[in-house]
Design a protein around this motif. Structure first.
Motif, PDB file in Angstrom:
ATOM      1  N   THR A  89       0.851  -1.179   0.000  1.00 15.53           N
ATOM      2  CA  THR A  89       0.000   0.000   0.000  1.00 15.53           C
ATOM      3  C   THR A  89       0.888   1.231   0.000  1.00 15.53           C
ATOM      4  O   THR A  89       1.754   1.365   0.884  1.00 15.53           O
ATOM      5  CB  THR A  89      -0.917   0.002   1.236  1.00 15.53           C
ATOM      6  OG1 THR A  89      -1.684  -1.200   1.216  1.00 15.53           O
ATOM      7  CG2 THR A  89      -1.825   1.211   1.238  1.00 15.53           C
ATOM      8  N   PRO A  90       0.725   2.122  -0.955  1.00  8.96           N
ATOM      9  CA  PRO A  90       1.546   3.337  -0.984  1.00  8.96           C
ATOM     10  C   PRO A  90       1.350   4.170   0.283  1.00  8.96           C
ATOM     11  O   PRO A  90       0.240   4.266   0.818  1.00  8.96           O
ATOM     12  CB  PRO A  90       1.028   4.090  -2.204  1.00  8.96           C
ATOM     13  CG  PRO A  90       0.443   3.029  -3.077  1.00  8.96           C
ATOM     14  CD  PRO A  90      -0.149   2.031  -2.129  1.00  8.96           C
ATOM     15  N   ASP A  91       2.447   4.739   0.743  1.00  2.70           N
ATOM     16  CA  ASP A  91       2.424   5.590   1.932  1.00  2.70           C
ATOM     17  C   ASP A  91       2.098   7.011   1.499  1.00  2.70           C
ATOM     18  O   ASP A  91       2.942   7.699   0.929  1.00  2.70           O
ATOM     19  CB  ASP A  91       3.773   5.529   2.637  1.00  2.70           C
ATOM     20  CG  ASP A  91       3.810   6.342   3.910  1.00  2.70           C
ATOM     21  OD1 ASP A  91       2.807   7.018   4.231  1.00  2.70           O
ATOM     22  OD2 ASP A  91       4.842   6.289   4.593  1.00  2.70           O
ATOM     23  N   LEU A  92       0.891   7.449   1.774  1.00  5.22           N
ATOM     24  CA  LEU A  92       0.443   8.779   1.354  1.00  5.22           C
ATOM     25  C   LEU A  92       0.887   9.883   2.298  1.00  5.22           C
ATOM     26  O   LEU A  92       0.766  11.057   1.967  1.00  5.22           O
ATOM     27  CB  LEU A  92      -1.087   8.799   1.227  1.00  5.22           C
ATOM     28  CG  LEU A  92      -1.673   7.811   0.218  1.00  5.22           C
ATOM     29  CD1 LEU A  92      -3.191   7.844   0.266  1.00  5.22           C
ATOM     30  CD2 LEU A  92      -1.161   8.095  -1.172  1.00  5.22           C
ATOM     31  N   HIS A  93       1.416   9.527   3.474  1.00  2.00           N
ATOM     32  CA  HIS A  93       1.735  10.546   4.464  1.00  2.00           C
ATOM     33  C   HIS A  93       3.187  10.525   4.936  1.00  2.00           C
ATOM     34  O   HIS A  93       3.733  11.576   5.251  1.00  2.00           O
ATOM     35  CB  HIS A  93       0.798  10.408   5.671  1.00  2.00           C
ATOM     36  CG  HIS A  93      -0.649  10.444   5.279  1.00  2.00           C
ATOM     37  ND1 HIS A  93      -1.283  11.577   4.841  1.00  2.00           N
ATOM     38  CD2 HIS A  93      -1.570   9.460   5.214  1.00  2.00           C
ATOM     39  CE1 HIS A  93      -2.536  11.306   4.540  1.00  2.00           C
ATOM     40  NE2 HIS A  93      -2.738  10.024   4.755  1.00  2.00           N
ATOM     41  N   GLY A  94       3.801   9.373   5.002  1.00  2.35           N
ATOM     42  CA  GLY A  94       5.139   9.278   5.577  1.00  2.35           C
ATOM     43  C   GLY A  94       6.283   9.363   4.594  1.00  2.35           C
ATOM     44  O   GLY A  94       7.441   9.444   4.977  1.00  2.35           O
ATOM     45  N   GLY A  95       5.978   9.333   3.311  1.00  2.00           N
ATOM     46  CA  GLY A  95       7.030   9.466   2.314  1.00  2.00           C
ATOM     47  C   GLY A  95       7.912   8.254   2.158  1.00  2.00           C
ATOM     48  O   GLY A  95       9.040   8.371   1.687  1.00  2.00           O
ATOM     49  N   THR A  96       7.434   7.052   2.555  1.00  2.00           N
ATOM     50  CA  THR A  96       8.279   5.868   2.447  1.00  2.00           C
ATOM     51  C   THR A  96       8.051   5.085   1.164  1.00  2.00           C
ATOM     52  O   THR A  96       8.578   4.008   0.996  1.00  2.00           O
ATOM     53  CB  THR A  96       8.064   4.928   3.653  1.00  2.00           C
ATOM     54  OG1 THR A  96       6.692   4.526   3.681  1.00  2.00           O
ATOM     55  CG2 THR A  96       8.456   5.609   4.952  1.00  2.00           C
ATOM     56  N   GLY A  97       7.262   5.623   0.252  1.00  2.00           N
ATOM     57  CA  GLY A  97       7.131   5.010  -1.066  1.00  2.00           C
ATOM     58  C   GLY A  97       5.975   4.047  -1.187  1.00  2.00           C
ATOM     59  O   GLY A  97       4.945   4.185  -0.548  1.00  2.00           O
ATOM     60  N   GLY A  98       6.198   3.044  -2.041  1.00  2.00           N
ATOM     61  CA  GLY A  98       5.176   2.059  -2.315  1.00  2.00           C
ATOM     62  C   GLY A  98       4.458   2.290  -3.633  1.00  2.00           C
ATOM     63  O   GLY A  98       3.557   1.530  -3.988  1.00  2.00           O
ATOM     64  N   PRO A 102       3.942  -0.972  -8.317  1.00  2.00           N
ATOM     65  CA  PRO A 102       2.612  -1.013  -8.944  1.00  2.00           C
ATOM     66  C   PRO A 102       2.546  -0.181 -10.233  1.00  2.00           C
ATOM     67  O   PRO A 102       1.921  -0.594 -11.211  1.00  2.00           O
ATOM     68  CB  PRO A 102       1.674  -0.442  -7.877  1.00  2.00           C
ATOM     69  CG  PRO A 102       2.388  -0.642  -6.597  1.00  2.00           C
ATOM     70  CD  PRO A 102       3.857  -0.546  -6.922  1.00  2.00           C
ATOM     71  N   MET A 103       3.203   0.973 -10.231  1.00  2.00           N
ATOM     72  CA  MET A 103       3.189   1.823 -11.416  1.00  2.00           C
ATOM     73  C   MET A 103       3.890   1.127 -12.590  1.00  2.00           C
ATOM     74  O   MET A 103       3.382   1.134 -13.717  1.00  2.00           O
ATOM     75  CB  MET A 103       3.861   3.169 -11.129  1.00  2.00           C
ATOM     76  CG  MET A 103       3.878   4.090 -12.330  1.00  2.00           C
ATOM     77  SD  MET A 103       4.560   5.709 -11.968  1.00  2.00           S
ATOM     78  CE  MET A 103       6.167   5.289 -11.335  1.00  2.00           C
TER      79      MET A 103
END
Length: 129
Positions: A89-98, A102-103
């Motif tokens: 699951t992409p990290d929308l708040h912590g900036g750790t990627g993800g 998927p892209m």
């Protein structure tokens, strides 16, 4: 068939990732027939994502291979880690990627991960030309 191989070391750095993107642009610019502008941009984006992941998670060094096929461009990144890329699951708040893996899977016709005989793996993506 046109090919290019670029060794990228040392550990994760903005300059090595930028160098990979520049190498991809140079490779694409020399192709005859030329790659469509949008397709070339997608190849450069995938190069950036796969090299970033390899440097961040694959042991700090990698090799980038680009191969032009009549109807596609293959991006292959070899690193020293046996760990497979994973969807998360992409990290929308912590900036750790993800976002990257998927892209890449959405942009590429196909992706594959192949273990290497001497250890590590190759992550490759075939993109439209």
């Amino acid at each position: 068939m046109d090919t290019m191989s670029v060794n990228l070391t040392p550990a994760l750095s903005a300059s090595s990732i930028a160098g990979a993107r520049d190498s991809a642009r140079t490779f694409l610019g020399a192709l005859v027939p030329a790659c469509a502008t949008e397709a070339a941009g997608t190849v450069v984006l995938v190069v950036s994502e796969l090299v970033t992941n390899a440097l961040r998670h694959g042991g700090g060094a990698c090799t980038l291979d680009l191969t032009a096929h009549p109807d596609g461009i293959e991006v292959a990144v070899h690193d020293h880690s046996p760990l497979l890329p994973r969807m998360r699951t992409p990290d929308l708040h912590g900036g750790t990627g993800g976002f990257g893996w998927p892209m890449v899977n959405r942009l590429a016709r196909t992706t594959k991960v192949t273990p290497r005989q001497r250890g590590g793996k190759t992550v490759s993506a075939l993109l439209p030309r």
